[in-house]
Design a protein around this motif. Structure first.
Motif, PDB file in Angstrom:
ATOM      1  N   ALA A 221       2.794  -0.663   7.482  1.00  0.00           N
ATOM      2  CA  ALA A 221       3.590   0.447   6.947  1.00  0.00           C
ATOM      3  C   ALA A 221       3.377   0.611   5.453  1.00  0.00           C
ATOM      4  O   ALA A 221       3.274   1.730   4.943  1.00  0.00           O
ATOM      5  CB  ALA A 221       5.075   0.204   7.242  1.00  0.00           C
ATOM      6  N   ARG A 222       3.312  -0.511   4.722  1.00  0.00           N
ATOM      7  CA  ARG A 222       3.071  -0.418   3.274  1.00  0.00           C
ATOM      8  C   ARG A 222       1.705   0.189   2.982  1.00  0.00           C
ATOM      9  O   ARG A 222       1.548   1.001   2.065  1.00  0.00           O
ATOM     10  CB  ARG A 222       3.184  -1.813   2.654  1.00  0.00           C
ATOM     11  CG  ARG A 222       4.608  -2.335   2.557  1.00  0.00           C
ATOM     12  CD  ARG A 222       4.667  -3.568   1.677  1.00  0.00           C
ATOM     13  NE  ARG A 222       3.930  -4.682   2.273  1.00  0.00           N
ATOM     14  CZ  ARG A 222       4.460  -5.569   3.106  1.00  0.00           C
ATOM     15  NH1 ARG A 222       5.733  -5.470   3.466  1.00  0.00           N
ATOM     16  NH2 ARG A 222       3.730  -6.576   3.582  1.00  0.00           N
ATOM     17  N   ARG A 225       1.934   3.881   3.705  1.00  0.00           N
ATOM     18  CA  ARG A 225       2.699   4.567   2.664  1.00  0.00           C
ATOM     19  C   ARG A 225       1.860   4.713   1.396  1.00  0.00           C
ATOM     20  O   ARG A 225       1.899   5.741   0.715  1.00  0.00           O
ATOM     21  CB  ARG A 225       3.973   3.787   2.366  1.00  0.00           C
ATOM     22  CG  ARG A 225       4.828   4.374   1.242  1.00  0.00           C
ATOM     23  CD  ARG A 225       5.226   5.787   1.524  1.00  0.00           C
ATOM     24  NE  ARG A 225       6.028   5.890   2.727  1.00  0.00           N
ATOM     25  CZ  ARG A 225       6.361   7.028   3.291  1.00  0.00           C
ATOM     26  NH1 ARG A 225       5.911   8.187   2.785  1.00  0.00           N
ATOM     27  NH2 ARG A 225       7.104   7.054   4.381  1.00  0.00           N
ATOM     28  N   ALA A 228      -0.486   7.526   1.915  1.00  0.00           N
ATOM     29  CA  ALA A 228       0.225   8.804   1.822  1.00  0.00           C
ATOM     30  C   ALA A 228       0.488   9.179   0.368  1.00  0.00           C
ATOM     31  O   ALA A 228       0.359  10.336  -0.030  1.00  0.00           O
ATOM     32  CB  ALA A 228       1.544   8.725   2.596  1.00  0.00           C
ATOM     33  N   GLU A 229       0.863   8.193  -0.443  1.00  0.00           N
ATOM     34  CA  GLU A 229       1.137   8.484  -1.849  1.00  0.00           C
ATOM     35  C   GLU A 229      -0.138   8.909  -2.581  1.00  0.00           C
ATOM     36  O   GLU A 229      -0.101   9.790  -3.445  1.00  0.00           O
ATOM     37  CB  GLU A 229       1.750   7.249  -2.492  1.00  0.00           C
ATOM     38  CG  GLU A 229       3.160   6.951  -1.987  1.00  0.00           C
ATOM     39  CD  GLU A 229       3.713   5.663  -2.562  1.00  0.00           C
ATOM     40  OE1 GLU A 229       2.940   4.959  -3.253  1.00  0.00           O
ATOM     41  OE2 GLU A 229       4.896   5.376  -2.316  1.00  0.00           O
ATOM     42  N   ASP A 367       1.708  11.109   5.440  1.00  0.00           N
ATOM     43  CA  ASP A 367       3.137  10.812   5.325  1.00  0.00           C
ATOM     44  C   ASP A 367       3.761  10.602   6.701  1.00  0.00           C
ATOM     45  O   ASP A 367       4.593   9.700   6.896  1.00  0.00           O
ATOM     46  CB  ASP A 367       3.847  11.958   4.592  1.00  0.00           C
ATOM     47  CG  ASP A 367       5.305  11.650   4.361  1.00  0.00           C
ATOM     48  OD1 ASP A 367       5.600  10.734   3.569  1.00  0.00           O
ATOM     49  OD2 ASP A 367       6.158  12.316   4.986  1.00  0.00           O
ATOM     50  N   ALA A 370       2.745   7.233   7.909  1.00  0.00           N
ATOM     51  CA  ALA A 370       3.493   6.189   7.203  1.00  0.00           C
ATOM     52  C   ALA A 370       4.922   6.087   7.716  1.00  0.00           C
ATOM     53  O   ALA A 370       5.476   4.996   7.873  1.00  0.00           O
ATOM     54  CB  ALA A 370       3.493   6.473   5.699  1.00  0.00           C
ATOM     55  N   THR A 371       5.545   7.227   7.971  1.00  0.00           N
ATOM     56  CA  THR A 371       6.920   7.224   8.480  1.00  0.00           C
ATOM     57  C   THR A 371       6.999   6.528   9.833  1.00  0.00           C
ATOM     58  O   THR A 371       7.911   5.730  10.099  1.00  0.00           O
ATOM     59  CB  THR A 371       7.437   8.663   8.591  1.00  0.00           C
ATOM     60  OG1 THR A 371       7.388   9.271   7.297  1.00  0.00           O
ATOM     61  CG2 THR A 371       8.876   8.680   9.099  1.00  0.00           C
ATOM     62  N   GLU A 374       6.577   2.793   9.314  1.00  0.00           N
ATOM     63  CA  GLU A 374       7.803   2.188   8.779  1.00  0.00           C
ATOM     64  C   GLU A 374       8.882   2.088   9.842  1.00  0.00           C
ATOM     65  O   GLU A 374       9.637   1.106   9.882  1.00  0.00           O
ATOM     66  CB  GLU A 374       8.299   3.014   7.596  1.00  0.00           C
ATOM     67  CG  GLU A 374       7.433   2.883   6.363  1.00  0.00           C
ATOM     68  CD  GLU A 374       7.830   3.849   5.261  1.00  0.00           C
ATOM     69  OE1 GLU A 374       7.356   3.691   4.134  1.00  0.00           O
ATOM     70  OE2 GLU A 374       8.620   4.776   5.561  1.00  0.00           O
TER      71      GLU A 374
END
Length: 431
Positions: A221-222, A225, A228-229, A367, A370-371, A374
């Motif tokens: 997940a990290r 993310r 995505a960033e 994103d 990633a969601t 998470e």
């Protein structure tokens, strides 16, 4: 209060000595004034302390009354009585201070009438001091009576506490029998808790596996993310570039339109100049015909001069028309170039906008991924935490059951000693 009351007597002795000696130094009363001022300040501080004690006692009394101990109100009344007594003592000390001032004023008087008036004032101050001391004594007596009543009530409460201690001792013997019965039950429950602990150890191992999976999912997940960033940063930069290209395209269109307006104005000026040239040429030709016709006639010179002037005007008009055409051609070329640049800028802006849209689409997909990652990591972590919690609860229950069993054995052994403990507490309360 007593120390302050002694100072007026000292002042009276100083006054008598001054009258006997015939000397009346102004500084004779300074020492007694300083001392009585110090005693007045001490009594004022005592009033402040008594007031704070009364406030604190009232707060504690409210707490005692709230837990069904109404005798706490007596404490508040005692503190309030001491506060009032301290106030009365302050008044007596201040009156003593005024009495010394009256003695000093009497000593400072020079004639018989003034001395008589000052002695009358001094007598009034002495009477006021006596009244203040009497009031203070009354307040102190009231405070002492309140303390005596509180002591009487405390003795009654001690007697009630002794009776309650005897009843408690009897209840302790009854509770001892119950404790022995509960000891047997606690030992049985301890055995059940041991079995539960074994199952808890198995569940703890399962929880460890789930925790490892949760950590793996959290790492994924990290990473998602972070991707995505990064995509969001790329999309933001692309949108910024697209907005700058669109702004440049808008400026280019505005420039092209301005150049086209200038070209139109230049063409209009060229047409007007051409018309002026044609008019000047026609005028020249007409005047040249007229000059030819005037040869040998009296107005030949005038006609010739008019023809030459028209020729100069025609040349000037031709030059102006040529300049206007050149300017119109230049303006038209500039307008064409500006329009070409504007068109190219618009195409670049469209390409930049398309790139920005692609970047934002990539960010949205990253994103979403990633969601989801998470969410999976959170679910795995929650499952691991719940399993570990249940295992910990089982272990804690086993330990608690063992503690209860041990405590039940100890309580059953100590139950016989509670009666003796009750007698000891009763004697302590009586003391």
């Amino acid at each position: 209060m007593t120390l302050a009351a002694n100072e007026p007597r000292t002042a009276a002795q100083i006054l008598a000595a001054n009258e006997a000696g015939g000397m009346h130094p102004p500084e004779a009363f300074n020492e007694v004034k300083r001392e009585v001022a110090r005693q007045v300040e001490n009594t004022r501080k005592a009033v402040t302390d008594a007031e704070q004690a009364a406030i604190a006692a009232q707060a504690q009394a409210d707490i005692l009354i709230g837990i069904d101990l109404p005798y706490g109100a007596q404490w508040a009344r005692m503190a309030q009585g001491m506060h009032l007594a301290a106030q009365a003592a302050t008044g007596a000390a201040e009156t003593a201070q005024h009495t010394i001032d009256a003695a000093a004023a009497t000593d400072a008087a020079r004639d018989a009438q003034e001395k008589a008036e000052r002695r009358a004032e001094q007598a009034a101050k002495w009477r006021q001091q006596a009244e203040q001391h009497a009031a203070a004594a009354t307040r102190l007596a009231e405070a002492a009576q309140a303390e005596a009543n509180a002591a009487k009530d405390a003795a009654a409460r001690a007697r009630d506490a002794r009776i309650a201690a005897d009843q408690t001792a009897k209840q302790a013997w009854a509770e001892a029998a119950k404790a022995r019965a509960q000891r047997d039950i606690a030992q049985q429950e301890a055995g059940k808790a041991a079995e539960a602990r074994k199952r808890a150890e198995q569940e703890r191992n399962t929880a460890a596996q789930q925790r490892a999976e949760a950590e793996k999912q959290a790492s994924l997940a990290r990473t998602a993310r972070g991707n995505a960033e990064r995509e969001a940063t790329v999309a933001h930069d692309a949108r910024s570039r697209a907005e700058r290209h669109e702004a440049d395209a808008k400026k280019a269109i505005e420039t092209a339109e301005d150049e086209e307006r200038k070209a139109a104005a230049a063409r209009d000026g060229s047409i007007a100049a051409e018309r002026g040239r044609q008019a000047a040429e026609a005028k020249r030709q007409a005047l040249e015909v007229a000059a030819t016709a005037a040869r040998g006639k009296p107005y030949e010179a005038e006609a010739k001069a008019a023809a030459e002037g028209a020729g100069q005007e025609a040349i000037a008009a031709t030059n102006a028309a040529t300049q206007a055409r050149n300017e119109a051609n230049n303006a038209t070329y500039a307008a064409v170039q500006a329009r070409t640049h504007a068109t190219e800028a618009g195409r670049a802006a469209a390409r930049a906008r398309a790139a920005a849209n692609d970047a934002w689409s990539a960010y949205a997909q990253a994103d979403a991924a990633a969601t989801k990652a998470e969410a999976h990591a959170a679910n795995a972590h929650a499952l691991a935490m719940r399993t570990n919690q249940k295992a910990a609860e089982a272990t804690a229950n086993e330990l608690q059951a063992a503690e209860h069993a041990s405590a039940a054995v100890q309580l059953s052994q100590q139950a016989c000693g509670r009666g003796a403990a009750g007698v000891v507490r009763r004697r302590a309360n009586e003391g």
